[in-house]
Motif scaffolding. Structure first.
Motif, PDB file in Angstrom:
ATOM      1  N   CYS A  21       0.867  -1.178   0.000  1.00 18.54           N
ATOM      2  CA  CYS A  21       0.000   0.000   0.000  1.00 18.54           C
ATOM      3  C   CYS A  21       0.902   1.226   0.000  1.00 18.54           C
ATOM      4  O   CYS A  21       1.625   1.475   0.974  1.00 18.54           O
ATOM      5  N   ALA A  22       0.849   1.964  -1.096  1.00 22.59           N
ATOM      6  CA  ALA A  22       1.641   3.184  -1.230  1.00 22.59           C
ATOM      7  C   ALA A  22       0.780   4.383  -0.864  1.00 22.59           C
ATOM      8  O   ALA A  22      -0.297   4.568  -1.437  1.00 22.59           O
ATOM      9  N   ALA A  23       1.268   5.187   0.074  1.00 19.50           N
ATOM     10  CA  ALA A  23       0.508   6.336   0.556  1.00 19.50           C
ATOM     11  C   ALA A  23       1.103   7.631   0.035  1.00 19.50           C
ATOM     12  O   ALA A  23       2.327   7.753  -0.110  1.00 19.50           O
ATOM     13  N   SER A  24       0.239   8.592  -0.230  1.00 21.48           N
ATOM     14  CA  SER A  24       0.676   9.928  -0.612  1.00 21.48           C
ATOM     15  C   SER A  24      -0.279  10.942  -0.005  1.00 21.48           C
ATOM     16  O   SER A  24      -1.444  10.644   0.251  1.00 21.48           O
ATOM     17  N   GLY A  25       0.254  12.128   0.238  1.00 21.88           N
ATOM     18  CA  GLY A  25      -0.584  13.196   0.774  1.00 21.88           C
ATOM     19  C   GLY A  25      -0.710  13.212   2.280  1.00 21.88           C
ATOM     20  O   GLY A  25      -1.493  13.998   2.820  1.00 21.88           O
ATOM     21  N   ASN A  72       9.000   3.684   6.085  1.00 24.20           N
ATOM     22  CA  ASN A  72       8.630   5.094   6.168  1.00 24.20           C
ATOM     23  C   ASN A  72       9.326   5.938   5.110  1.00 24.20           C
ATOM     24  O   ASN A  72       8.815   6.994   4.724  1.00 24.20           O
ATOM     25  N   ALA A  73      10.461   5.487   4.622  1.00 25.71           N
ATOM     26  CA  ALA A  73      11.159   6.226   3.564  1.00 25.71           C
ATOM     27  C   ALA A  73      10.425   6.122   2.236  1.00 25.71           C
ATOM     28  O   ALA A  73      10.533   7.013   1.391  1.00 25.71           O
ATOM     29  N   LYS A  74       9.684   5.031   2.061  1.00 23.57           N
ATOM     30  CA  LYS A  74       8.949   4.819   0.809  1.00 23.57           C
ATOM     31  C   LYS A  74       7.455   5.068   0.965  1.00 23.57           C
ATOM     32  O   LYS A  74       6.692   4.865   0.015  1.00 23.57           O
ATOM     33  N   ASN A  75       7.028   5.480   2.173  1.00 21.76           N
ATOM     34  CA  ASN A  75       5.598   5.721   2.424  1.00 21.76           C
ATOM     35  C   ASN A  75       4.756   4.500   2.042  1.00 21.76           C
ATOM     36  O   ASN A  75       3.681   4.630   1.438  1.00 21.76           O
ATOM     37  N   THR A  76       5.241   3.339   2.404  1.00 22.78           N
ATOM     38  CA  THR A  76       4.597   2.103   1.985  1.00 22.78           C
ATOM     39  C   THR A  76       4.460   1.148   3.168  1.00 22.78           C
ATOM     40  O   THR A  76       5.378   1.036   3.986  1.00 22.78           O
ATOM     41  N   VAL A  77       3.317   0.482   3.219  1.00 14.93           N
ATOM     42  CA  VAL A  77       3.081  -0.570   4.206  1.00 14.93           C
ATOM     43  C   VAL A  77       2.831  -1.874   3.450  1.00 14.93           C
ATOM     44  O   VAL A  77       2.263  -1.861   2.350  1.00 14.93           O
TER      45      VAL A  77
END
Length: 114
Positions: A21-25, A72-77
């Motif tokens: 899951c890639a997060a943005s914003g 956290n560096a890739k904003n991904t879980v």
């Protein structure tokens, strides 16, 4: 805000899948990230969650089989799912939560079947 899941699909019982899951914003590191699932006719349920510092929580039904992690560096879980069972079949949703802020992804279908 966008949460984009990927990695779902069809897998045989006993197999493995990894959801992303890639997060943005959002300020990703501040959010508790979770994976939920919803099977047909069932309510949405928590599968696993991970706080910014890395602490985790799992549903009893997936303990020992699923592992949640975050970058956290890739904003991904991620959700690593092993030893999959037919009863794991569901739409899996990514969730981001911080205080009263709560965001959802669109979901990705996982089907466990022979």
């Amino acid at each position: 805000v966008q949460l984009v899941e990927s990695g779902g699909g069809l897998v045989q019982p006993g197999g493995s899948l990894r959801l992303s899951c890639a997060a943005s914003g959002i300020r990703f590191s501040m959010y508790t990230m979770g994976w939920y699932r919803q099977a047909p006719g069932n309510q949405r349920e928590l599968v696993a969650a991970i706080i910014g510092g890395g602490g985790t929580n799992y549903a009893d039904s997936v303990k020992g089989r699923f592992t949640i992690s975050r970058d956290n560096a890739k904003n991904t879980v991620y959700l690593q799912m092993n030893s999959l069972k037919a009863e794991d079949t569901a739409v899996y949703f990514c969730n981001a939560q911080f205080v009263n802020l709560n965001y959802w992804g669109q979901g990705t279908l996982v089907t466990v079947s022979s």
